[in-house]
Design a protein around this motif. Structure first.
Motif, PDB file in Angstrom:
ATOM      1  N   GLY A 157     -11.536  46.257  66.048  1.00  0.00           N
ATOM      2  CA  GLY A 157     -12.465  45.842  67.095  1.00  0.00           C
ATOM      3  C   GLY A 157     -13.663  45.106  66.525  1.00  0.00           C
ATOM      4  O   GLY A 157     -13.822  44.950  65.318  1.00  0.00           O
ATOM      5  N   GLY A 158     -14.535  44.648  67.412  1.00  0.00           N
ATOM      6  CA  GLY A 158     -15.798  44.058  66.997  1.00  0.00           C
ATOM      7  C   GLY A 158     -15.746  42.567  66.756  1.00  0.00           C
ATOM      8  O   GLY A 158     -14.695  41.929  66.841  1.00  0.00           O
ATOM      9  N   HIS A 159     -16.908  42.008  66.422  1.00  0.00           N
ATOM     10  CA  HIS A 159     -17.061  40.562  66.276  1.00  0.00           C
ATOM     11  C   HIS A 159     -16.785  40.064  64.862  1.00  0.00           C
ATOM     12  O   HIS A 159     -17.040  38.891  64.569  1.00  0.00           O
ATOM     13  CB  HIS A 159     -18.474  40.154  66.699  1.00  0.00           C
ATOM     14  N   GLN A 160     -16.279  40.952  63.988  1.00  0.00           N
ATOM     15  CA  GLN A 160     -15.906  40.510  62.644  1.00  0.00           C
ATOM     16  C   GLN A 160     -14.456  40.872  62.333  1.00  0.00           C
ATOM     17  O   GLN A 160     -14.084  41.115  61.185  1.00  0.00           O
ATOM     18  CB  GLN A 160     -16.871  41.109  61.615  1.00  0.00           C
ATOM     19  N   LEU A 161     -13.652  40.847  63.376  1.00  0.00           N
ATOM     20  CA  LEU A 161     -12.224  41.126  63.234  1.00  0.00           C
ATOM     21  C   LEU A 161     -11.583  40.199  62.210  1.00  0.00           C
ATOM     22  O   LEU A 161     -10.737  40.620  61.409  1.00  0.00           O
ATOM     23  CB  LEU A 161     -11.534  40.971  64.593  1.00  0.00           C
ATOM     24  N   HIS A 162     -11.971  38.927  62.233  1.00  0.00           N
ATOM     25  CA  HIS A 162     -11.366  37.956  61.321  1.00  0.00           C
ATOM     26  C   HIS A 162     -11.602  38.322  59.861  1.00  0.00           C
ATOM     27  O   HIS A 162     -10.745  38.070  59.007  1.00  0.00           O
ATOM     28  CB  HIS A 162     -11.903  36.556  61.614  1.00  0.00           C
ATOM     29  N   LEU A 163     -12.759  38.931  59.568  1.00  0.00           N
ATOM     30  CA  LEU A 163     -13.034  39.344  58.191  1.00  0.00           C
ATOM     31  C   LEU A 163     -12.171  40.529  57.788  1.00  0.00           C
ATOM     32  O   LEU A 163     -11.720  40.636  56.637  1.00  0.00           O
ATOM     33  CB  LEU A 163     -14.513  39.685  58.041  1.00  0.00           C
ATOM     34  N   THR A 164     -11.922  41.420  58.741  1.00  0.00           N
ATOM     35  CA  THR A 164     -11.044  42.560  58.474  1.00  0.00           C
ATOM     36  C   THR A 164      -9.629  42.076  58.186  1.00  0.00           C
ATOM     37  O   THR A 164      -8.989  42.521  57.218  1.00  0.00           O
ATOM     38  CB  THR A 164     -11.027  43.517  59.676  1.00  0.00           C
ATOM     39  N   LEU A 165      -9.128  41.162  59.010  1.00  0.00           N
ATOM     40  CA  LEU A 165      -7.774  40.646  58.806  1.00  0.00           C
ATOM     41  C   LEU A 165      -7.674  39.891  57.483  1.00  0.00           C
ATOM     42  O   LEU A 165      -6.671  40.002  56.771  1.00  0.00           O
ATOM     43  CB  LEU A 165      -7.385  39.731  59.966  1.00  0.00           C
ATOM     44  N   ALA A 166      -8.725  39.129  57.128  1.00  0.00           N
ATOM     45  CA  ALA A 166      -8.716  38.394  55.860  1.00  0.00           C
ATOM     46  C   ALA A 166      -8.737  39.345  54.664  1.00  0.00           C
ATOM     47  O   ALA A 166      -8.070  39.113  53.649  1.00  0.00           O
ATOM     48  CB  ALA A 166      -9.911  37.437  55.804  1.00  0.00           C
ATOM     49  N   LYS A 167      -9.485  40.437  54.793  1.00  0.00           N
ATOM     50  CA  LYS A 167      -9.525  41.432  53.714  1.00  0.00           C
ATOM     51  C   LYS A 167      -8.139  42.034  53.507  1.00  0.00           C
ATOM     52  O   LYS A 167      -7.698  42.222  52.363  1.00  0.00           O
ATOM     53  CB  LYS A 167     -10.529  42.529  54.063  1.00  0.00           C
ATOM     54  N   TRP A 168      -7.445  42.298  54.591  1.00  0.00           N
ATOM     55  CA  TRP A 168      -6.104  42.871  54.474  1.00  0.00           C
ATOM     56  C   TRP A 168      -5.092  41.857  53.931  1.00  0.00           C
ATOM     57  O   TRP A 168      -4.119  42.246  53.285  1.00  0.00           O
ATOM     58  CB  TRP A 168      -5.656  43.401  55.827  1.00  0.00           C
ATOM     59  N   ILE A 169      -5.325  40.564  54.173  1.00  0.00           N
ATOM     60  CA  ILE A 169      -4.454  39.553  53.580  1.00  0.00           C
ATOM     61  C   ILE A 169      -4.535  39.648  52.059  1.00  0.00           C
ATOM     62  O   ILE A 169      -3.523  39.609  51.348  1.00  0.00           O
ATOM     63  CB  ILE A 169      -4.837  38.136  54.054  1.00  0.00           C
ATOM     64  N   ARG A 170      -5.772  39.786  51.563  1.00  0.00           N
ATOM     65  CA  ARG A 170      -5.936  39.906  50.107  1.00  0.00           C
ATOM     66  C   ARG A 170      -5.322  41.202  49.579  1.00  0.00           C
ATOM     67  O   ARG A 170      -4.843  41.247  48.441  1.00  0.00           O
ATOM     68  CB  ARG A 170      -7.423  39.843  49.756  1.00  0.00           C
ATOM     69  N   GLU A 171      -5.322  42.232  50.410  1.00  0.00           N
ATOM     70  CA  GLU A 171      -4.810  43.535  49.971  1.00  0.00           C
ATOM     71  C   GLU A 171      -3.304  43.666  50.110  1.00  0.00           C
ATOM     72  O   GLU A 171      -2.632  44.204  49.212  1.00  0.00           O
ATOM     73  CB  GLU A 171      -5.499  44.641  50.769  1.00  0.00           C
ATOM     74  N   PHE A 172      -2.746  43.167  51.220  1.00  0.00           N
ATOM     75  CA  PHE A 172      -1.335  43.406  51.512  1.00  0.00           C
ATOM     76  C   PHE A 172      -0.449  42.168  51.410  1.00  0.00           C
ATOM     77  O   PHE A 172       0.759  42.270  51.524  1.00  0.00           O
ATOM     78  CB  PHE A 172      -1.188  44.019  52.917  1.00  0.00           C
ATOM     79  N   GLY A 173      -1.064  41.000  51.202  1.00  0.00           N
ATOM     80  CA  GLY A 173      -0.251  39.815  50.992  1.00  0.00           C
ATOM     81  C   GLY A 173      -0.135  38.924  52.216  1.00  0.00           C
ATOM     82  O   GLY A 173      -0.753  39.155  53.254  1.00  0.00           O
ATOM     83  N   PRO A 174       0.701  37.856  52.113  1.00  0.00           N
ATOM     84  CA  PRO A 174       0.750  36.805  53.131  1.00  0.00           C
ATOM     85  C   PRO A 174       1.455  37.178  54.428  1.00  0.00           C
ATOM     86  O   PRO A 174       1.419  36.406  55.377  1.00  0.00           O
ATOM     87  CB  PRO A 174       1.485  35.669  52.416  1.00  0.00           C
ATOM     88  N   ILE A 175       2.104  38.330  54.485  1.00  0.00           N
ATOM     89  CA  ILE A 175       2.644  38.818  55.748  1.00  0.00           C
ATOM     90  C   ILE A 175       2.582  40.347  55.725  1.00  0.00           C
ATOM     91  O   ILE A 175       3.068  40.980  54.797  1.00  0.00           O
ATOM     92  CB  ILE A 175       4.087  38.310  56.023  1.00  0.00           C
ATOM     93  N   TYR A 176       1.902  40.917  56.719  1.00  0.00           N
ATOM     94  CA  TYR A 176       1.803  42.371  56.801  1.00  0.00           C
ATOM     95  C   TYR A 176       1.815  42.780  58.270  1.00  0.00           C
ATOM     96  O   TYR A 176       1.827  41.924  59.167  1.00  0.00           O
ATOM     97  CB  TYR A 176       0.556  42.882  56.075  1.00  0.00           C
TER      98      TYR A 176
END
Length: 486
Positions: free
Chosen positions: A43-62
């Motif tokens: 949730g919230g207005h920084q969802l895109h940062l959360t998703l980007a952080k997980w890209i770095r953590e879990f890779g190009p498809i998660y």
């Protein structure tokens, strides 16, 4: 469809015909909570940062789990390009976002699908093509110079310039001018009601899109009633534009055959029964052009100014370029000069890599398919990253730094090395942003004017600028002072 997004007819018997090595359940992803899954984490207005952080953590498809339903996030550039290319037949906008937008009267080509989308897209694209933008260029220059005059007067009087507000006002002036054929001069109207209403709609759209529960469908708070009022007032303003334009076209019948702007073209189409373009289509797309054209371009310029102020070397290089191109002129007046800003174009690309105003696009699969070797059932929600591999250190070394030079080459790079193929700031495929050419032209005109006439002074006492995701991602502020160059 290609090997990254294969999708035959959505029939259970055909599932075995698809070639894949894993399912969504096999994908990595963040740990969720019982029942809610990952819902409370996104949730919230920084969802895109959360998703980007997980890209770095879990890779190009998660994958994520939202109340028991899967959500797949894709950032691999090949897969993203294929997914965007397969719209609207293979993939559509997510139903939830479409519903939320519709509740705020934001419809038209952006939410249309299938044949309805094709009908509307053709007309909207025609109203924003390169020829139309070129014909509008002198008016855009006039509007930009009007803002320059306002800024020079403010600086001379020692008054601060509200860059965030003024950039949005200019973007609104330009989009209403090219789409509606009207000059509302929002730049010099510090309390412009149309601008206030559009800002209100975007704030509410972002809040509702990030909300865990659609409470407004059961109980509307004051902010929701205010948003409903703003939606009505924006539509009423557009209806007034339409009424005035229809009257003008009655007085000048030749505009039926040779419309001078997008609104005139849409009116001519809606008056032709064979076009299947209704008055409702007309109102919705006219409203959409006004709403959509304000936030994206203004936020892109605001982010670029923020980044340039924090990187004096890049700012100096861009200033030298604008000085060489513009000479004694305060801003670009000659269309042919628009081709002579390679560093400005590079700075824009680097800004979109670091601060994309539309960092993610939500899709829904129309059929069973395979994405990046993963079986995706019909009606699965997918989020694609438009920054693709833009924050991948392997693809963009020193990826956290603002380096426009990484976009400049003596010779065109090979396909795999071309950075422009690694990010998707305007989407891709048939649903590529229809306002792309207008936005790029406006960015060049405005940023070159700023760098040629002013020095950028960063307000070091201001709080850090936050990335705020409403429907588009913009800065919380532009803490930059303008100082007249001598």
């Amino acid at each position: 469809m290609d090997s990254n997004t294969l999708a035959p007819e959505s029939d259970v018997e055909n599932i075995d015909e698809l070639k894949y090595s894993r399912t969504i359940a096999d994908l990595p992803g963040p740990k969720g909570q019982p029942f809610f899954g990952n819902l409370l984490q996104v949730g919230g207005h920084q969802l895109h940062l959360t998703l980007a952080k997980w890209i770095r953590e879990f890779g190009p498809i998660y994958r994520l789990n939202i109340l028991g339903r899967p959500l797949v996030i894709v950032s691999d550039r090949t897969a993203v390009g294929s997914l965007l290319k397969e719209r609207p037949d293979g993939f559509r906008r997510t139903r939830n976002l479409k519903t939320i937008m519709g509740e705020l009267n934001i419809k038209g080509v952006i939410t249309a699908e299938g044949d309805d989308w094709r009908k509307q897209r053709k007309l909207v694209m025609g109203g924003l093509n390169a020829e139309v933008v070129r014909n509008f260029f002198p008016t855009m220059t006039f509007m930009t110079e009007r803002m320059l005059t306002r800024w020079k007067a403010a600086v001379a009087d020692g008054k601060p310039v509200d860059l965030r507000r003024d950039l949005k006002a200019l973007a609104l002036d330009i989009v209403v001018g090219i789409a509606m054929g009207h000059d509302i001069d929002a730049v010099n109207d510090d309390d412009n009601q149309l601008q206030r209403n559009i800002d209100n709609l975007f704030r509410r759209l972002g809040s509702r899109n990030a909300a865990l529960i659609p409470y407004w469908r059961y109980l509307k708070l004051p902010v929701d009633r205010a948003a409903d009022k703003s939606a009505v007032e924006v539509e009423q303003a557009v209806i007034e534009f339409v009424r005035n334009t229809r009257e003008l076209m009655k007085q000048q019948p030749h505009l039926q055959q040779k419309p001078a702007n997008m609104l005139q073209a849409m009116i001519a189409a809606s008056d032709n029964p064979e076009s299947n373009f209704t008055d409702q289509d007309l109102i919705e797309n006219a409203t959409l052009s006004v709403i959509g054209g304000e936030d994206t371009t203004a936020n892109s310029i605001a982010w670029m100014i923020n980044l340039l102020a924090r990187n004096p070397a890049a700012a100096a290089t861009l200033t030298n370029e604008t000085d060489a191109v513009l000479g004694a002129e305060p801003l670009v007046r000659d269309w042919e000069l628009m081709k002579q800003f390679p560093y400005l174009e590079a700075a824009h690309n680097e800004t979109q890599r670091l601060r994309s105003v539309a960092p993610f696009i939500g899709l829904g699969s129309n059929a069973d398919c395979v994405v990046a070797d993963t079986f995706i059932p019909k009606d699965t929600a997918i989020i694609v990253s438009t920054i693709g591999e833009g924050l991948d250190e392997a693809q963009f070394p020193q990826n956290e730094q603002f380096l426009p030079e990484r976009w400049i080459f003596e010779q065109k790079p090979q396909r795999d090395d071309d950075p422009s193929r690694k990010i998707f700031p305007f989407g891709g495929g048939a649903r590529l942003c229809p306002g792309r050419f207008l936005a790029l032209t406006e960015i060049k005109v405005v940023v070159s004017m700023i760098m040629h006439n002013f020095e950028l002074e960063l307000d070091t006492d201001a709080p850090p600028v936050e990335q705020l995701m409403n429907f588009f991602m913009g800065p919380s502020a532009v803490p930059v002072r303008l100082k007249l160059r001598v």
